[in-house]
Design a protein around this motif. Structure first.
Motif, PDB file in Angstrom:
ATOM      1  N   GLU A  50       0.822  -1.208   0.000  1.00 56.17           N
ATOM      2  CA  GLU A  50       0.000   0.000   0.000  1.00 56.17           C
ATOM      3  C   GLU A  50       0.859   1.262   0.000  1.00 56.17           C
ATOM      4  O   GLU A  50       0.498   2.270  -0.609  1.00 56.17           O
ATOM      5  N   ASP A  53       2.143   1.670  -3.524  1.00 50.42           N
ATOM      6  CA  ASP A  53       1.064   2.205  -4.367  1.00 50.42           C
ATOM      7  C   ASP A  53       0.879   3.708  -4.130  1.00 50.42           C
ATOM      8  O   ASP A  53       0.697   4.478  -5.077  1.00 50.42           O
ATOM      9  N   GLU A  54       0.942   4.102  -2.876  1.00 51.25           N
ATOM     10  CA  GLU A  54       0.828   5.526  -2.529  1.00 51.25           C
ATOM     11  C   GLU A  54       1.986   6.318  -3.140  1.00 51.25           C
ATOM     12  O   GLU A  54       1.793   7.418  -3.676  1.00 51.25           O
ATOM     13  N   THR A  57       1.510   6.645  -6.970  1.00 49.65           N
ATOM     14  CA  THR A  57       0.470   7.638  -7.246  1.00 49.65           C
ATOM     15  C   THR A  57       1.014   9.048  -7.075  1.00 49.65           C
ATOM     16  O   THR A  57       0.762   9.930  -7.900  1.00 49.65           O
ATOM     17  N   LEU A  58       1.774   9.262  -6.017  1.00 53.62           N
ATOM     18  CA  LEU A  58       2.378  10.565  -5.772  1.00 53.62           C
ATOM     19  C   LEU A  58       3.310  10.966  -6.910  1.00 53.62           C
ATOM     20  O   LEU A  58       3.240  12.094  -7.409  1.00 53.62           O
ATOM     21  N   LYS A  60       3.410   9.878 -10.023  1.00 56.32           N
ATOM     22  CA  LYS A  60       2.667  10.095 -11.272  1.00 56.32           C
ATOM     23  C   LYS A  60       1.899  11.410 -11.272  1.00 56.32           C
ATOM     24  O   LYS A  60       1.612  11.955 -12.323  1.00 56.32           O
ATOM     25  N   SER A  61       1.576  11.919 -10.093  1.00 53.44           N
ATOM     26  CA  SER A  61       0.858  13.191 -10.023  1.00 53.44           C
ATOM     27  C   SER A  61       1.807  14.385  -9.854  1.00 53.44           C
ATOM     28  O   SER A  61       1.369  15.507  -9.646  1.00 53.44           O
TER      29      SER A  61
END
Length: 84
Positions: A50, A53-54, A57-58, A60-61
């Motif tokens: 997890e 994954d976090e 995501t960070l 990619k943003s």
């Protein structure tokens, strides 16, 4: 026992980061590999999927890999510096 670099299957490059070059993760061993701009490579141990994954995501943003490592990884997970 000498640790080896992880395979490149999950490798993410962080070219916009001032502190990291790349990130890699093994869900089987729960090892997060961080390559820093100075050339040092660390394995952070028992990092849950997890958290990876976090992190992805960070990144990619457009978030900061260095801040994430300092606030969410270094203070919570044991590390091993790889001898390259």
């Amino acid at each position: 026992m000498r640790r080896k670099r992880l395979t490149n299957r999950n490798k993410i490059y962080t070219p916009s980061s001032e502190t990291t070059v790349s990130l890699n993760y093994s869900p089987v061993s729960e090892v997060l590999e961080v390559e820093f701009t100075g050339g040092k490579v660390y394995h952070y141990l028992k990092v849950e999927p997890e958290i990876w994954d976090e992190f992805v995501t960070l990144i990619k943003s457009g978030g900061s890999a260095g801040i994430f490592v300092n606030k969410r990884i270094k203070t919570y997970y044991d590390d091993v510096r790889l001898e390259l």
